[in-house]
Design a protein around this motif. Structure first.
Motif, short mmCIF file in Angstrom:
data_model
loop_
_atom_site.label_atom_id
_atom_site.label_comp_id
_atom_site.label_asym_id
_atom_site.label_seq_id
_atom_site.Cartn_x
_atom_site.Cartn_y
_atom_site.Cartn_z
N MET A 12 0.83 -1.20 0.00
CA MET A 12 0.00 0.00 0.00
C MET A 12 0.87 1.26 0.00
SD MET A 12 -3.33 0.76 2.42
CE MET A 12 -2.44 0.64 3.95
N LYS A 13 2.06 1.19 0.60
CA LYS A 13 2.96 2.35 0.66
C LYS A 13 3.78 2.52 -0.61
CE LYS A 13 3.52 1.74 5.67
NZ LYS A 13 4.49 1.36 6.73
N MET A 14 3.67 1.57 -1.54
CA MET A 14 4.53 1.58 -2.72
C MET A 14 3.76 1.80 -4.00
SD MET A 14 7.04 -1.57 -1.58
CE MET A 14 8.34 -1.13 -2.74
N ASP A 15 2.63 2.49 -3.90
CA ASP A 15 1.78 2.65 -5.08
C ASP A 15 2.36 3.61 -6.11
OD1 ASP A 15 1.44 4.97 -3.67
OD2 ASP A 15 -0.75 4.95 -3.70
N MET A 16 3.48 4.26 -5.78
CA MET A 16 4.12 5.14 -6.77
C MET A 16 4.92 4.35 -7.80
SD MET A 16 6.25 4.34 -4.26
CE MET A 16 5.51 5.32 -2.96
N LEU A 17 5.17 3.09 -7.54
CA LEU A 17 5.93 2.25 -8.47
C LEU A 17 5.05 1.90 -9.67
CD1 LEU A 17 7.69 -0.11 -5.91
CD2 LEU A 17 8.70 1.82 -7.13
N SER A 18 5.61 1.99 -10.85
CA SER A 18 4.81 1.90 -12.07
C SER A 18 4.16 0.53 -12.26
CB SER A 18 5.68 2.23 -13.29
OG SER A 18 6.72 1.29 -13.44
N ALA A 19 4.76 -0.52 -11.77
CA ALA A 19 4.22 -1.86 -11.99
C ALA A 19 3.38 -2.37 -10.83
CB ALA A 19 5.35 -2.85 -12.29
N ILE A 20 3.11 -1.51 -9.87
CA ILE A 20 2.27 -1.88 -8.73
C ILE A 20 0.83 -1.41 -8.96
CG2 ILE A 20 1.80 -1.37 -6.29
CD1 ILE A 20 3.99 -3.36 -6.56
N ILE A 21 -0.11 -2.31 -8.75
CA ILE A 21 -1.52 -1.92 -8.75
C ILE A 21 -1.81 -1.30 -7.38
CG2 ILE A 21 -3.90 -2.73 -8.88
CD1 ILE A 21 -2.87 -5.08 -10.59
N PRO A 22 -2.22 -0.05 -7.33
CA PRO A 22 -2.40 0.61 -6.02
C PRO A 22 -3.38 -0.12 -5.11
CG PRO A 22 -2.40 2.23 -7.78
CD PRO A 22 -2.44 0.89 -8.45
N THR A 23 -2.95 -0.32 -3.87
CA THR A 23 -3.79 -0.86 -2.81
C THR A 23 -4.03 0.26 -1.82
OG1 THR A 23 -3.00 -3.14 -3.05
CG2 THR A 23 -3.87 -2.51 -0.89
N TYR A 24 -5.29 0.49 -1.42
CA TYR A 24 -5.55 1.66 -0.59
C TYR A 24 -6.30 1.38 0.70
CZ TYR A 24 -10.12 1.84 -3.03
OH TYR A 24 -11.36 1.56 -3.54
N ASP A 25 -6.55 0.11 1.01
CA ASP A 25 -7.18 -0.19 2.30
C ASP A 25 -6.85 -1.61 2.70
OD1 ASP A 25 -8.61 0.17 4.60
OD2 ASP A 25 -10.59 0.27 3.66
N VAL A 26 -6.53 -1.80 3.97
CA VAL A 26 -6.33 -3.12 4.56
C VAL A 26 -7.06 -3.11 5.90
CG1 VAL A 26 -4.66 -4.79 5.46
CG2 VAL A 26 -4.06 -3.40 3.46
N PHE A 27 -7.97 -4.06 6.11
CA PHE A 27 -8.75 -4.06 7.34
C PHE A 27 -9.12 -5.49 7.74
CE2 PHE A 27 -11.66 -3.74 3.78
CZ PHE A 27 -12.68 -4.62 4.09
N GLU A 28 -9.42 -5.66 9.02
CA GLU A 28 -9.82 -6.97 9.56
C GLU A 28 -11.33 -7.03 9.70
OE1 GLU A 28 -7.44 -8.83 12.63
OE2 GLU A 28 -5.99 -7.17 12.53
N CYS A 29 -11.87 -8.21 9.37
CA CYS A 29 -13.32 -8.43 9.46
C CYS A 29 -13.57 -9.92 9.27
CB CYS A 29 -14.02 -7.62 8.36
SG CYS A 29 -15.82 -7.69 8.39
N ASN A 30 -14.63 -10.45 9.86
CA ASN A 30 -15.03 -11.86 9.68
C ASN A 30 -13.92 -12.84 10.08
OD1 ASN A 30 -17.50 -10.96 8.56
ND2 ASN A 30 -16.54 -10.81 6.53
N GLY A 31 -13.11 -12.45 11.05
CA GLY A 31 -12.04 -13.32 11.53
C GLY A 31 -10.87 -13.42 10.59
#
Length: 365
Positions: free
Chosen positions: A125-144
């Motif tokens: 998520m912190k490396m979304d400036m890299l051209s070959a990375i698909i941006p990830t913008y949320d990580v969360f816990e749910c449903n165990g």
């Protein structure tokens, strides 16, 4: 687009456009009556974190299942990756309880694996400036378990793209434009402690702008056959150390797979798998193809696809230098008929100008 609630009779679970007539989406062609295994979240039945509508299931890899999704806040299609390690976790009652069930023998190690998943995707998520990375913008816990939300990119896999090409290959000039930004991204990932471990033509996505993006990231614990998790073998791209406990997964593991992808793009077929090569190394480039590939590129691939990791090019920095500066070296030494570096014979030119590979792991046929 107005999408304020979930109604599986109204919206396509893949493209999230309204269904105008029946269950077959006229926009994307998806059959919204496709049956989904009961361990997965059923399409168009759940909104996660009060924000993300879960759509059709895309694939289930070693550590996680990926779904199409829709971000109700940003009004756009996304992908949702749910930590659901194969062979370790499932669901018992999808209708009444979305919490995942962990097999008794793995309960002690599940939290450790889950934390690896969290750390992996928070780092990405912190490396979304890299051209070959698909941006990830949320990580969360749910449903165990844990979810990672990424942008959706319109693309075709490198494998599909190559199949559409004449003879199933592309030129080095085209490949260089496509692959070099990925190489730089992988170098940055390695410097941040991330080894992909599953690079193959199916996990390289060619986007509309001609650039390639990486998908298929899994936690490191899922990158070998000795793992507690089910391991996805990519024939021809999985390195020997992922089969063999005698060698550890390392940055050279990705270098092997990435080199194999370039080989596939230039030569037109998958390399032989690493286990068979360890018995009899028959990695070859046909003469009629080898003559179209710069010798320094073949040399770089030979170094990247050595069978054992300790013999391979050890960093993407070195690999990039071989590909970028090999051309300059070759031009400066073009008067040589036989080129030798570090006492290793690389090429000999025959009378018909075909390149004959000798003893660095790539041979002509």
């Amino acid at each position: 687009m107005e999408f304020s609630n979930i109604d599986n009779e109204s919206y396509c679970s893949k493209c999230f456009e309204k269904l105008s007539n029946g269950i077959i989406c006229k926009n994307c062609g998806y059959d919204n009556d496709t049956q989904v295994d009961s361990i997965y979240i059923q399409p168009m039945t759940i909104i996660l974190n009060d924000r993300y509508a879960v759509g059709a299931m895309i694939e289930h890899e070693s550590d996680a299942v990926t779904y199409f999704g829709y971000d109700l806040h940003l009004d756009k299609i996304i992908t949702i990756r749910e930590f659901l390690p194969k062979g370790i976790a499932n669901r018992l009652d999808i209708i009444n309880n979305l919490d995942i069930h962990i097999r008794n023998r793995y309960k002690s190690s599940f939290d450790e694996l889950k934390n690896s998943f969290i750390n992996l995707w928070k780092t990405i998520m912190k490396m979304d400036m890299l051209s070959a990375i698909i941006p990830t913008y949320d990580v969360f816990e749910c449903n165990g378990t844990v979810y990672a939300v990424s942008e959706y990119v319109e693309s075709v896999s490198l494998r599909e793209y190559l199949i559409r090409q004449d003879d199933g290959i592309i030129s080095w000039d085209t490949a260089r434009y496509m692959f070099m930004p990925v190489l730089t991204t992988l170098e940055s990932l390695h410097s941040n402690g991330i080894i992909h471990g599953g690079i193959c033509p199916d996990n390289l996505l060619l986007c509309r702008d001609g650039k390639i993006k990486l998908k298929g990231f899994c936690i490191l614990e899922a990158s070998t056959m000795s793992s507690k998790l089910e391991f996805n073998v990519n024939e021809g791209y999985t390195a020997i150390e992922q089969y063999d406990n005698n060698h550890k997964v390392c940055p050279a593991t990705d270098i092997y797979a990435f080199s194999a992808c370039i080989y596939r793009a230039l030569v037109g077929h998958n390399p032989p798998n690493a286990k068979s090569r360890a018995i009899h190394d028959n990695l070859i480039i046909p003469n009629n193809i080898a003559e179209k590939i710069p010798t320094y590129v073949i040399k770089a691939l030979g170094g990247g696809m050595k069978i054992y990791p300790q013999d391979r090019t050890m960093s993407f920095e070195s690999f990039r230098e071989q590909l970028l500066y090999g051309e300059e070296f070759e031009r400066e030494n073009s008067y040589l008929n036989d080129c030798e570096i570090n006492s290793t014979r690389l090429f000999t030119k025959t009378n018909n100008n075909h390149m004959n590979r000798t003893n660095i792991g790539l041979k002509s046929a």
